[in-house]
Motif scaffolding. Sequence first.
Motif, PDB file in Angstrom:
ATOM      1  N   ALA A   1       0.820  -1.201   0.000  1.00 42.16           N
ATOM      2  CA  ALA A   1       0.000   0.000   0.000  1.00 42.16           C
ATOM      3  C   ALA A   1       0.863   1.264   0.000  1.00 42.16           C
ATOM      4  CB  ALA A   1      -0.963  -0.007   1.202  1.00 42.16           C
ATOM      5  N   GLY A   2       2.122   1.131  -0.293  1.00 41.62           N
ATOM      6  CA  GLY A   2       3.016   2.285  -0.302  1.00 41.62           C
ATOM      7  C   GLY A   2       3.520   2.668   1.074  1.00 41.62           C
ATOM      8  N   ASN A   3       3.282   1.811   2.063  1.00 43.03           N
ATOM      9  CA  ASN A   3       3.686   2.121   3.439  1.00 43.03           C
ATOM     10  C   ASN A   3       4.716   1.131   3.964  1.00 43.03           C
ATOM     11  OD1 ASN A   3       1.711   4.237   3.630  1.00 43.03           O
ATOM     12  ND2 ASN A   3       0.164   2.634   3.820  1.00 43.03           N
ATOM     13  N   GLY A   4       5.467   0.557   3.060  1.00 44.78           N
ATOM     14  CA  GLY A   4       6.475  -0.415   3.450  1.00 44.78           C
ATOM     15  C   GLY A   4       7.269  -0.846   2.234  1.00 44.78           C
ATOM     16  N   ILE A   5       8.111  -1.859   2.409  1.00 46.21           N
ATOM     17  CA  ILE A   5       8.878  -2.409   1.279  1.00 46.21           C
ATOM     18  C   ILE A   5       8.649  -3.909   1.209  1.00 46.21           C
ATOM     19  CG2 ILE A   5      10.676  -0.627   1.099  1.00 46.21           C
ATOM     20  CD1 ILE A   5      12.421  -2.266   2.946  1.00 46.21           C
ATOM     21  N   CYS A   6       8.725  -4.412  -0.003  1.00 50.90           N
ATOM     22  CA  CYS A   6       8.479  -5.830  -0.230  1.00 50.90           C
ATOM     23  C   CYS A   6       9.809  -6.569  -0.192  1.00 50.90           C
ATOM     24  CB  CYS A   6       7.799  -6.009  -1.588  1.00 50.90           C
ATOM     25  SG  CYS A   6       7.300  -7.717  -1.896  1.00 50.90           S
ATOM     26  N   LYS A   7       9.942  -7.539   0.696  1.00 46.40           N
ATOM     27  CA  LYS A   7      11.140  -8.367   0.788  1.00 46.40           C
ATOM     28  C   LYS A   7      10.698  -9.810   0.700  1.00 46.40           C
ATOM     29  CE  LYS A   7      14.324  -5.429   3.315  1.00 46.40           C
ATOM     30  NZ  LYS A   7      15.044  -5.220   4.551  1.00 46.40           N
ATOM     31  N   CYS A   8      11.149 -10.499  -0.362  1.00 46.50           N
ATOM     32  CA  CYS A   8      10.802 -11.904  -0.570  1.00 46.50           C
ATOM     33  C   CYS A   8       9.281 -12.111  -0.534  1.00 46.50           C
ATOM     34  CB  CYS A   8      11.495 -12.806   0.450  1.00 46.50           C
ATOM     35  SG  CYS A   8      13.290 -12.700   0.385  1.00 46.50           S
ATOM     36  N   ARG A   9       8.568 -11.268  -1.231  1.00 48.41           N
ATOM     37  CA  ARG A   9       7.111 -11.319  -1.372  1.00 48.41           C
ATOM     38  C   ARG A   9       6.367 -11.156  -0.043  1.00 48.41           C
ATOM     39  NH1 ARG A   9       7.642 -15.905  -5.487  1.00 48.41           N
ATOM     40  NH2 ARG A   9       7.155 -17.223  -3.716  1.00 48.41           N
ATOM     41  N   VAL A  10       7.020 -10.513   0.949  1.00 48.75           N
ATOM     42  CA  VAL A  10       6.376 -10.202   2.227  1.00 48.75           C
ATOM     43  C   VAL A  10       6.603  -8.717   2.511  1.00 48.75           C
ATOM     44  CG1 VAL A  10       6.385 -10.637   4.729  1.00 48.75           C
ATOM     45  CG2 VAL A  10       6.704 -12.529   3.134  1.00 48.75           C
ATOM     46  N   CYS A  11       5.547  -8.061   2.927  1.00 47.33           N
ATOM     47  CA  CYS A  11       5.656  -6.632   3.236  1.00 47.33           C
ATOM     48  C   CYS A  11       6.331  -6.427   4.579  1.00 47.33           C
ATOM     49  CB  CYS A  11       4.271  -5.979   3.267  1.00 47.33           C
ATOM     50  SG  CYS A  11       3.505  -5.824   1.646  1.00 47.33           S
ATOM     51  N   GLU A  12       7.309  -5.537   4.573  1.00 43.20           N
ATOM     52  CA  GLU A  12       7.892  -5.052   5.826  1.00 43.20           C
ATOM     53  C   GLU A  12       7.423  -3.612   5.957  1.00 43.20           C
ATOM     54  OE1 GLU A  12      12.083  -5.570   6.338  1.00 43.20           O
ATOM     55  OE2 GLU A  12      11.950  -7.751   6.099  1.00 43.20           O
ATOM     56  N   CYS A  13       6.578  -3.373   6.950  1.00 47.91           N
ATOM     57  CA  CYS A  13       5.907  -2.080   7.076  1.00 47.91           C
ATOM     58  C   CYS A  13       6.809  -1.028   7.696  1.00 47.91           C
ATOM     59  CB  CYS A  13       4.646  -2.219   7.924  1.00 47.91           C
ATOM     60  SG  CYS A  13       3.467  -3.420   7.264  1.00 47.91           S
ATOM     61  N   PHE A  14       6.597   0.215   7.232  1.00 53.56           N
ATOM     62  CA  PHE A  14       7.244   1.358   7.852  1.00 53.56           C
ATOM     63  C   PHE A  14       6.625   1.547   9.241  1.00 53.56           C
ATOM     64  CE2 PHE A  14       7.628   3.212   3.338  1.00 53.56           C
ATOM     65  CZ  PHE A  14       8.837   2.577   3.136  1.00 53.56           C
ATOM     66  N   PRO A  15       7.308   2.313  10.133  1.00 54.06           N
ATOM     67  CA  PRO A  15       6.727   2.573  11.454  1.00 54.06           C
ATOM     68  C   PRO A  15       5.320   3.174  11.318  1.00 54.06           C
ATOM     69  CG  PRO A  15       8.994   3.359  11.390  1.00 54.06           C
ATOM     70  CD  PRO A  15       8.639   2.927   9.991  1.00 54.06           C
ATOM     71  N   ASN A  16       4.465   2.846  12.249  1.00 51.67           N
ATOM     72  CA  ASN A  16       3.076   3.316  12.300  1.00 51.67           C
ATOM     73  C   ASN A  16       2.152   2.648  11.293  1.00 51.67           C
ATOM     74  OD1 ASN A  16       2.825   4.859  14.554  1.00 51.67           O
ATOM     75  ND2 ASN A  16       2.928   6.833  13.523  1.00 51.67           N
ATOM     76  N   PHE A  17       2.612   1.573  10.621  1.00 48.53           N
ATOM     77  CA  PHE A  17       1.747   0.815   9.719  1.00 48.53           C
ATOM     78  C   PHE A  17       1.870  -0.663  10.020  1.00 48.53           C
ATOM     79  CE2 PHE A  17       2.250   4.780   7.509  1.00 48.53           C
ATOM     80  CZ  PHE A  17       0.974   5.031   7.057  1.00 48.53           C
ATOM     81  N   THR A  18       0.790  -1.380   9.794  1.00 46.87           N
ATOM     82  CA  THR A  18       0.772  -2.815  10.027  1.00 46.87           C
ATOM     83  C   THR A  18      -0.169  -3.461   9.019  1.00 46.87           C
ATOM     84  OG1 THR A  18       0.499  -4.517  11.737  1.00 46.87           O
ATOM     85  CG2 THR A  18      -1.090  -2.741  11.757  1.00 46.87           C
ATOM     86  N   SER A  20      -0.922  -7.194   6.442  1.00 49.57           N
ATOM     87  CA  SER A  20      -0.184  -7.961   5.437  1.00 49.57           C
ATOM     88  C   SER A  20       0.214  -7.106   4.231  1.00 49.57           C
ATOM     89  CB  SER A  20      -1.013  -9.162   4.976  1.00 49.57           C
ATOM     90  OG  SER A  20      -2.234  -8.714   4.409  1.00 49.57           O
ATOM     91  N   ALA A  21      -0.518  -6.021   3.971  1.00 49.79           N
ATOM     92  CA  ALA A  21      -0.183  -5.125   2.865  1.00 49.79           C
ATOM     93  C   ALA A  21       0.202  -3.735   3.377  1.00 49.79           C
ATOM     94  CB  ALA A  21      -1.368  -5.016   1.910  1.00 49.79           C
ATOM     95  N   CYS A  22       0.547  -3.626   4.657  1.00 46.95           N
ATOM     96  CA  CYS A  22       0.896  -2.351   5.297  1.00 46.95           C
ATOM     97  C   CYS A  22      -0.183  -1.294   5.047  1.00 46.95           C
ATOM     98  CB  CYS A  22       2.253  -1.841   4.801  1.00 46.95           C
ATOM     99  SG  CYS A  22       3.620  -2.962   5.131  1.00 46.95           S
ATOM    100  N   ASP A  23      -1.443  -1.739   5.028  1.00 48.82           N
ATOM    101  CA  ASP A  23      -2.544  -0.827   4.730  1.00 48.82           C
ATOM    102  C   ASP A  23      -3.314  -0.415   5.983  1.00 48.82           C
ATOM    103  OD1 ASP A  23      -3.534  -3.340   5.177  1.00 48.82           O
ATOM    104  OD2 ASP A  23      -4.893  -3.369   3.465  1.00 48.82           O
ATOM    105  N   CYS A  24      -2.781  -0.748   7.145  1.00 47.43           N
ATOM    106  CA  CYS A  24      -3.446  -0.417   8.399  1.00 47.43           C
ATOM    107  C   CYS A  24      -2.590   0.582   9.172  1.00 47.43           C
ATOM    108  CB  CYS A  24      -3.664  -1.691   9.215  1.00 47.43           C
ATOM    109  SG  CYS A  24      -4.449  -1.407  10.809  1.00 47.43           S
ATOM    110  N   SER A  25      -3.096   1.828   9.273  1.00 46.75           N
ATOM    111  CA  SER A  25      -2.373   2.871   9.989  1.00 46.75           C
ATOM    112  C   SER A  25      -2.576   2.699  11.489  1.00 46.75           C
ATOM    113  CB  SER A  25      -2.891   4.246   9.553  1.00 46.75           C
ATOM    114  OG  SER A  25      -2.350   5.242  10.391  1.00 46.75           O
ATOM    115  N   LEU A  26      -1.501   2.869  12.243  1.00 47.85           N
ATOM    116  CA  LEU A  26      -1.585   2.817  13.704  1.00 47.85           C
ATOM    117  C   LEU A  26      -1.809   4.212  14.293  1.00 47.85           C
ATOM    118  CD1 LEU A  26       1.280   0.257  14.394  1.00 47.85           C
ATOM    119  CD2 LEU A  26      -1.175  -0.172  14.393  1.00 47.85           C
ATOM    120  N   ASP A  27      -1.888   5.230  13.424  1.00 45.42           N
ATOM    121  CA  ASP A  27      -2.113   6.604  13.859  1.00 45.42           C
ATOM    122  C   ASP A  27      -3.556   6.744  14.352  1.00 45.42           C
ATOM    123  OD1 ASP A  27      -2.134   9.334  14.254  1.00 45.42           O
ATOM    124  OD2 ASP A  27      -2.200   9.845  12.123  1.00 45.42           O
ATOM    125  N   THR A  28      -3.729   7.206  15.579  1.00 45.52           N
ATOM    126  CA  THR A  28      -5.077   7.342  16.151  1.00 45.52           C
ATOM    127  C   THR A  28      -5.638   8.759  15.990  1.00 45.52           C
ATOM    128  OG1 THR A  28      -4.164   7.834  18.335  1.00 45.52           O
ATOM    129  CG2 THR A  28      -4.701   5.512  17.865  1.00 45.52           C
TER     130      THR A  28
END
Length: 151
Positions: A1-18, A20-28
């Motif tokens: 979702a543009g909020n992480g990087i893909c490593k071996c077909r798995v998303c590694e999310c940037f901080p504040n995102f979670t 499987s596709a880093c599409d869930c913001s942890l910002d409240t």
Amino acid sequence: AGNGICKCRVCECFPNFTGSACDCSLDTTPCMASNGQICNGRGTCECGTCNCTDPKFQGPACETCQTCLGVCAEHKDCIQCRAFDKGEKKETCSQECMHFNMTRVESRDKLPQPGQPDPLSHCKEKDVDDCWFYFTYSVNSNGEATVHVVE
């Protein structure tokens, strides 16, 4: 979702995102209600969106209630007994209706007008004699309620 990087077909999310596709913001922040509570204390913030647990409430911060009484209807009985010494709460007025400061004004054009710093509701309600009476209801930043009622 543009909020992480893909490593071996798995998303590694940037901080504040979670997710499987880093599409869930942890910002409240988007869930913050005007009273400073997350989801107005009536829900949980999931992925930056309120999931309201009280079904009566909806909206981005669980602040909207279509079936709840408005400010005017909610306070009309207390204002009737304080201002005019009549109505359903006449007997219990001194116990139930002392939670606001009340000022009498001579006419409707003497009521406070929009543009003041505190949120203001203009109200027109019917009394027990089927007559209209007019008042304003406002709450300041300290949570103190003020009513202006037309004599």
